[in-house]
Design a protein around this motif. Structure first.
Motif, PDB file in Angstrom:
ATOM      1  N   PHE A 147       0.561  -1.282   0.213  1.00  0.00           N
ATOM      2  CA  PHE A 147      -0.471   0.230  -0.165  1.00  0.00           C
ATOM      3  C   PHE A 147       1.097   1.658   0.133  1.00  0.00           C
ATOM      4  N   LEU A 148       1.969   1.287   0.991  1.00  0.00           N
ATOM      5  CA  LEU A 148       2.745   1.985   0.764  1.00  0.00           C
ATOM      6  C   LEU A 148       3.399   2.746  -0.129  1.00  0.00           C
ATOM      7  N   TYR A 180       1.427   7.299  -5.927  1.00  0.00           N
ATOM      8  CA  TYR A 180       0.591   8.319  -6.570  1.00  0.00           C
ATOM      9  C   TYR A 180       0.313   9.878  -6.334  1.00  0.00           C
ATOM     10  N   LEU A 181       1.309   9.832  -4.630  1.00  0.00           N
ATOM     11  CA  LEU A 181       1.054  10.825  -4.293  1.00  0.00           C
ATOM     12  C   LEU A 181       2.900  11.882  -5.660  1.00  0.00           C
ATOM     13  N   ILE A 221      -0.010  18.440 -11.071  1.00  0.00           N
ATOM     14  CA  ILE A 221      -1.215  18.062 -10.972  1.00  0.00           C
ATOM     15  C   ILE A 221      -1.271  18.781  -9.394  1.00  0.00           C
ATOM     16  N   ASN A 222      -2.332  19.599  -9.900  1.00  0.00           N
ATOM     17  CA  ASN A 222      -3.255  20.779  -8.633  1.00  0.00           C
ATOM     18  C   ASN A 222      -3.902  19.293  -8.106  1.00  0.00           C
ATOM     19  N   GLY A 223      -4.803  20.220  -7.137  1.00  0.00           N
ATOM     20  CA  GLY A 223      -5.148  19.364  -5.640  1.00  0.00           C
ATOM     21  C   GLY A 223      -4.877  18.226  -4.748  1.00  0.00           C
ATOM     22  N   ARG A 224      -3.360  16.901  -4.843  1.00  0.00           N
ATOM     23  CA  ARG A 224      -3.090  16.581  -4.104  1.00  0.00           C
ATOM     24  C   ARG A 224      -2.565  16.333  -2.999  1.00  0.00           C
ATOM     25  N   THR A 225      -2.849  17.791  -2.174  1.00  0.00           N
ATOM     26  CA  THR A 225      -2.734  18.284  -0.883  1.00  0.00           C
ATOM     27  C   THR A 225      -2.814  17.232  -0.060  1.00  0.00           C
ATOM     28  N   LEU A 277      -8.875   7.447  -5.818  1.00  0.00           N
ATOM     29  CA  LEU A 277      -9.122   8.259  -4.988  1.00  0.00           C
ATOM     30  C   LEU A 277      -9.822   9.672  -5.570  1.00  0.00           C
ATOM     31  N   ASN A 278      -9.073   9.656  -6.905  1.00  0.00           N
ATOM     32  CA  ASN A 278      -9.274  11.477  -7.633  1.00  0.00           C
ATOM     33  C   ASN A 278     -11.173  10.644  -8.830  1.00  0.00           C
TER      34      ASN A 278
END
Length: 213
Positions: free
Chosen positions: A26-27, A33-34, A42-46, A82-83
């Protein structure tokens, strides 16, 4: 991955209670992904974005009936899920057309074990479903609506030596143009929520998503 993200995933998914091998998988997946989000700007992955999306996703998955380990496996298989939580919900409702009304477990099994099939967008699935219905093609299946490539799907509806009633087109390009002309907004989601295979899920999910215990 920084400590804030690690704490978020440990808190929401109870990672430390799971098998060490699954934790590692998972990690690794979520880190890619992060990192992809930062590298490609890519905006938004805060942290706030991931928290919001993770809350929505786990609410949906819990409503379907997955346990914590299964949720982690699904996200590991396809972190980009998640998106698109809202899109996932709509796809899951539409794909109720494929369900065995007694067991109602086809979608649940596919999301867990064939998670990457859900990369296919709602628009494509709906357009395929509409063509199947309008052509009279009778072999509705997961492969036809979701898994088949564009080439495989289009070939079903192209006229061959022995023309079938559902073979409405001269070549694959015509099929693709027809599919691209379909407006998925015409699909009545509210009606789909009332299908027998969807009622229980909709009741649980929409109640929980509104914070009603």
């Amino acid at each position: 991955m920084n400590d804030a993200f690690k704490e978020l995933f440990n808190s929401k998914l109870k990672l430390k209670e799971l098998d060490v091998g699954l934790q590692k998988e998972f990690l690794q997946a979520i880190s890619k992904y992060l990192d992809h989000g930062r590298k490609d700007e890519i905006n938004g992955r805060t942290l706030g974005f991931v928290l919001k999306q993770l809350d929505s996703l786990t609410t949906f998955l819990d409503s379907v009936g997955y346990n914590n380990e299964e949720m982690v496996r699904i996200i590991t298989n396809l972190p980009t899920i998640l998106n698109t939580v809202d899109d996932l919900y709509n796809k899951y409702l539409l794909l109720g057309v494929l369900e065995n009304y007694q067991k109602n477990d086809l979608r649940r099994e596919k999301l867990l074990n064939k998670t990457k099939d859900f990369m296919v967008g709602f628009n494509k699935i709906y357009a395929r479903y509409k063509l199947v219905c309008e052509s009279g093609y009778e072999r509705l299946s997961w492969n036809v609506l979701v898994h088949a490539s564009d080439r495989e799907f289009c070939s079903i509806f192209v006229r061959g030596t022995y023309k079938k009633h559902y073979q409405m087109f001269s070549n694959p390009t015509e099929v693709m143009k027809w599919l691209e002309s379909v407006d998925s907004s015409e699909f009545d989601i509210e009606s789909a929520k009332n299908w027998e295979v969807n009622k229980e899920l909709v009741g649980r999910y929409e109640k929980r998503s509104k914070g009603i215990s």
